[in-house]
Design a protein around this motif. Structure first.
Motif, PDB file in Angstrom:
ATOM      1  N   GLN A   1       0.824  -1.190   0.000  1.00  0.00           N
ATOM      2  CA  GLN A   1       0.000   0.000   0.000  1.00  0.00           C
ATOM      3  C   GLN A   1       0.867   1.252   0.000  1.00  0.00           C
ATOM      4  O   GLN A   1       1.013   1.909   1.015  1.00  0.00           O
ATOM      5  N   PRO A   2       1.414   1.618  -1.159  1.00  0.00           N
ATOM      6  CA  PRO A   2       2.231   2.834  -1.194  1.00  0.00           C
ATOM      7  C   PRO A   2       1.353   4.077  -1.074  1.00  0.00           C
ATOM      8  O   PRO A   2       0.217   4.094  -1.541  1.00  0.00           O
ATOM      9  N   PHE A   3       1.900   5.093  -0.449  1.00  0.00           N
ATOM     10  CA  PHE A   3       1.168   6.352  -0.286  1.00  0.00           C
ATOM     11  C   PHE A   3       1.350   7.196  -1.541  1.00  0.00           C
ATOM     12  O   PHE A   3       2.430   7.267  -2.106  1.00  0.00           O
ATOM     13  N   VAL A   4       0.277   7.806  -1.983  1.00  0.00           N
ATOM     14  CA  VAL A   4       0.299   8.690  -3.146  1.00  0.00           C
ATOM     15  C   VAL A   4      -0.141  10.067  -2.680  1.00  0.00           C
ATOM     16  O   VAL A   4      -1.187  10.207  -2.055  1.00  0.00           O
ATOM     17  N   LYS A   5       0.680  11.073  -2.987  1.00  0.00           N
ATOM     18  CA  LYS A   5       0.300  12.436  -2.624  1.00  0.00           C
ATOM     19  C   LYS A   5      -0.964  12.818  -3.385  1.00  0.00           C
ATOM     20  O   LYS A   5      -1.164  12.398  -4.523  1.00  0.00           O
ATOM     21  N   SER A   6      -1.804  13.634  -2.777  1.00  0.00           N
ATOM     22  CA  SER A   6      -3.065  14.017  -3.387  1.00  0.00           C
ATOM     23  C   SER A   6      -2.884  14.681  -4.740  1.00  0.00           C
ATOM     24  O   SER A   6      -3.670  14.458  -5.660  1.00  0.00           O
ATOM     25  N   GLU A   7      -1.843  15.499  -4.881  1.00  0.00           N
ATOM     26  CA  GLU A   7      -1.660  16.179  -6.166  1.00  0.00           C
ATOM     27  C   GLU A   7      -1.210  15.222  -7.274  1.00  0.00           C
ATOM     28  O   GLU A   7      -1.306  15.547  -8.449  1.00  0.00           O
ATOM     29  N   ASP A   8      -0.740  14.035  -6.910  1.00  0.00           N
ATOM     30  CA  ASP A   8      -0.348  13.043  -7.904  1.00  0.00           C
ATOM     31  C   ASP A   8      -1.472  12.055  -8.220  1.00  0.00           C
ATOM     32  O   ASP A   8      -1.327  11.219  -9.107  1.00  0.00           O
ATOM     33  N   GLN A   9      -2.558  12.130  -7.499  1.00  0.00           N
ATOM     34  CA  GLN A   9      -3.693  11.231  -7.692  1.00  0.00           C
ATOM     35  C   GLN A   9      -4.525  11.727  -8.870  1.00  0.00           C
ATOM     36  O   GLN A   9      -5.182  12.747  -8.800  1.00  0.00           O
ATOM     37  N   LEU A  10      -4.492  11.005  -9.983  1.00  0.00           N
ATOM     38  CA  LEU A  10      -5.157  11.454 -11.204  1.00  0.00           C
ATOM     39  C   LEU A  10      -6.680  11.502 -11.069  1.00  0.00           C
ATOM     40  O   LEU A  10      -7.327  12.334 -11.697  1.00  0.00           O
ATOM     41  N   ALA A  11      -7.252  10.645 -10.263  1.00  0.00           N
ATOM     42  CA  ALA A  11      -8.710  10.608 -10.141  1.00  0.00           C
ATOM     43  C   ALA A  11      -9.267  11.838  -9.426  1.00  0.00           C
ATOM     44  O   ALA A  11     -10.461  12.105  -9.513  1.00  0.00           O
ATOM     45  N   ASN A  12      -8.422  12.603  -8.756  1.00  0.00           N
ATOM     46  CA  ASN A  12      -8.903  13.767  -8.018  1.00  0.00           C
ATOM     47  C   ASN A  12      -9.580  14.799  -8.903  1.00  0.00           C
ATOM     48  O   ASN A  12     -10.488  15.493  -8.470  1.00  0.00           O
ATOM     49  N   ILE A  13      -9.171  14.914 -10.166  1.00  0.00           N
ATOM     50  CA  ILE A  13      -9.807  15.915 -11.027  1.00  0.00           C
ATOM     51  C   ILE A  13     -11.254  15.534 -11.331  1.00  0.00           C
ATOM     52  O   ILE A  13     -12.040  16.368 -11.737  1.00  0.00           O
ATOM     53  N   LEU A  14     -11.606  14.267 -11.109  1.00  0.00           N
ATOM     54  CA  LEU A  14     -12.974  13.811 -11.344  1.00  0.00           C
ATOM     55  C   LEU A  14     -13.817  13.838 -10.081  1.00  0.00           C
ATOM     56  O   LEU A  14     -15.043  13.797 -10.161  1.00  0.00           O
ATOM     57  N   THR A  15     -13.174  13.893  -8.913  1.00  0.00           N
ATOM     58  CA  THR A  15     -13.926  13.750  -7.668  1.00  0.00           C
ATOM     59  C   THR A  15     -13.803  14.915  -6.702  1.00  0.00           C
ATOM     60  O   THR A  15     -14.577  14.987  -5.758  1.00  0.00           O
ATOM     61  N   LYS A  16     -12.826  15.805  -6.909  1.00  0.00           N
ATOM     62  CA  LYS A  16     -12.586  16.887  -5.959  1.00  0.00           C
ATOM     63  C   LYS A  16     -12.336  18.194  -6.691  1.00  0.00           C
ATOM     64  O   LYS A  16     -11.981  18.200  -7.866  1.00  0.00           O
ATOM     65  N   ALA A  17     -12.514  19.281  -5.974  1.00  0.00           N
ATOM     66  CA  ALA A  17     -12.136  20.578  -6.509  1.00  0.00           C
ATOM     67  C   ALA A  17     -10.633  20.739  -6.319  1.00  0.00           C
ATOM     68  O   ALA A  17     -10.128  20.670  -5.206  1.00  0.00           O
ATOM     69  N   VAL A  18      -9.914  20.907  -7.417  1.00  0.00           N
ATOM     70  CA  VAL A  18      -8.463  21.053  -7.361  1.00  0.00           C
ATOM     71  C   VAL A  18      -8.075  22.378  -8.002  1.00  0.00           C
ATOM     72  O   VAL A  18      -8.826  22.946  -8.796  1.00  0.00           O
ATOM     73  N   CYS A  19      -6.894  22.859  -7.672  1.00  0.00           N
ATOM     74  CA  CYS A  19      -6.427  24.121  -8.250  1.00  0.00           C
ATOM     75  C   CYS A  19      -6.104  23.918  -9.732  1.00  0.00           C
ATOM     76  O   CYS A  19      -5.957  22.795 -10.219  1.00  0.00           O
ATOM     77  N   GLY A  20      -5.988  25.013 -10.447  1.00  0.00           N
ATOM     78  CA  GLY A  20      -5.745  24.966 -11.883  1.00  0.00           C
ATOM     79  C   GLY A  20      -4.478  24.240 -12.270  1.00  0.00           C
ATOM     80  O   GLY A  20      -4.444  23.495 -13.257  1.00  0.00           O
ATOM     81  N   ARG A  21      -3.419  24.430 -11.502  1.00  0.00           N
ATOM     82  CA  ARG A  21      -2.142  23.778 -11.813  1.00  0.00           C
ATOM     83  C   ARG A  21      -2.275  22.264 -11.741  1.00  0.00           C
ATOM     84  O   ARG A  21      -1.861  21.543 -12.653  1.00  0.00           O
ATOM     85  N   VAL A  22      -2.890  21.772 -10.667  1.00  0.00           N
ATOM     86  CA  VAL A  22      -3.077  20.327 -10.503  1.00  0.00           C
ATOM     87  C   VAL A  22      -3.985  19.796 -11.604  1.00  0.00           C
ATOM     88  O   VAL A  22      -3.741  18.724 -12.172  1.00  0.00           O
ATOM     89  N   PHE A  23      -5.030  20.546 -11.938  1.00  0.00           N
ATOM     90  CA  PHE A  23      -5.967  20.135 -12.980  1.00  0.00           C
ATOM     91  C   PHE A  23      -5.256  19.972 -14.320  1.00  0.00           C
ATOM     92  O   PHE A  23      -5.380  18.943 -14.988  1.00  0.00           O
ATOM     93  N   HIS A  24      -4.479  20.973 -14.715  1.00  0.00           N
ATOM     94  CA  HIS A  24      -3.790  20.919 -16.008  1.00  0.00           C
ATOM     95  C   HIS A  24      -2.671  19.876 -16.012  1.00  0.00           C
ATOM     96  O   HIS A  24      -2.452  19.206 -17.034  1.00  0.00           O
ATOM     97  N   ASP A  25      -1.990  19.703 -14.881  1.00  0.00           N
ATOM     98  CA  ASP A  25      -0.976  18.644 -14.790  1.00  0.00           C
ATOM     99  C   ASP A  25      -1.607  17.267 -14.958  1.00  0.00           C
ATOM    100  O   ASP A  25      -1.062  16.394 -15.635  1.00  0.00           O
ATOM    101  N   SER A  26      -2.777  17.069 -14.342  1.00  0.00           N
ATOM    102  CA  SER A  26      -3.474  15.781 -14.446  1.00  0.00           C
ATOM    103  C   SER A  26      -3.942  15.541 -15.869  1.00  0.00           C
ATOM    104  O   SER A  26      -3.867  14.408 -16.367  1.00  0.00           O
ATOM    105  N   LEU A  27      -4.441  16.571 -16.531  1.00  0.00           N
ATOM    106  CA  LEU A  27      -4.868  16.415 -17.924  1.00  0.00           C
ATOM    107  C   LEU A  27      -3.690  16.002 -18.805  1.00  0.00           C
ATOM    108  O   LEU A  27      -3.827  15.146 -19.682  1.00  0.00           O
ATOM    109  N   THR A  28      -2.542  16.603 -18.562  1.00  0.00           N
ATOM    110  CA  THR A  28      -1.344  16.254 -19.326  1.00  0.00           C
ATOM    111  C   THR A  28      -0.954  14.799 -19.081  1.00  0.00           C
ATOM    112  O   THR A  28      -0.644  14.063 -20.019  1.00  0.00           O
ATOM    113  N   LYS A  29      -0.983  14.364 -17.816  1.00  0.00           N
ATOM    114  CA  LYS A  29      -0.630  12.975 -17.488  1.00  0.00           C
ATOM    115  C   LYS A  29      -1.600  11.988 -18.125  1.00  0.00           C
ATOM    116  O   LYS A  29      -1.217  10.879 -18.496  1.00  0.00           O
ATOM    117  N   LEU A  30      -2.876  12.379 -18.239  1.00  0.00           N
ATOM    118  CA  LEU A  30      -3.887  11.516 -18.838  1.00  0.00           C
ATOM    119  C   LEU A  30      -3.851  11.561 -20.370  1.00  0.00           C
ATOM    120  O   LEU A  30      -4.546  10.799 -21.030  1.00  0.00           O
TER     121      LEU A  30
END
Length: 107
Positions: A69-98
């Motif tokens: 069970q490795p820990f994943v920082k919230s800003e690295d969790q890709l599913a957060n853009i679908l389930t939580k309100a995130v800042c613009g930087r995290v949102f755009h970083d997640s879109l790029t990763k996806l």
């Protein structure tokens, strides 16, 4: 987390039946520090009474080295853009990763 462990066990069994030899632990990524602490802690607390069976199930699989069970920082969790309100930087970083790009951008 218990549902995730059940899904991993199902996938592990399916892969074994298909002839794949699984030598490594399967990873269940979690960004909830409290959930990780509860799963690894052998001491029962009052705040975990309602999840006692699930906690023992998860802990047993971790101790048998079936899952880790490795820990994943919230800003690295890709599913957060679908389930939580995130800042613009995290949102755009997640879109790029996806691999999602702006369909209206000029090429």
């Amino acid at each position: 987390m218990a549902q995730g462990v059940c899904e991993l066990l199902w996938i592990r069994r399916l892969l074994t039946e298909l002839g794949f030899k699984l030598e490594k632990q399967m990873e269940l990524h979690c960004d909830n520090k409290s959930a990780n602490d509860i799963a690894h802690n052998s001491v029962q607390h009052d705040r975990t009474k309602h999840v006692e069976v699930d906690r023992h199930f998860i802990k047993e699989k971790i101790e048998k080295k079936i899952i880790c069970q490795p820990f994943v920082k919230s800003e690295d969790q890709l599913a957060n853009i679908l389930t939580k309100a995130v800042c613009g930087r995290v949102f755009h970083d997640s879109l790029t990763k996806l691999g999602i790009g702006d369909i209206y951008a000029q090429t």
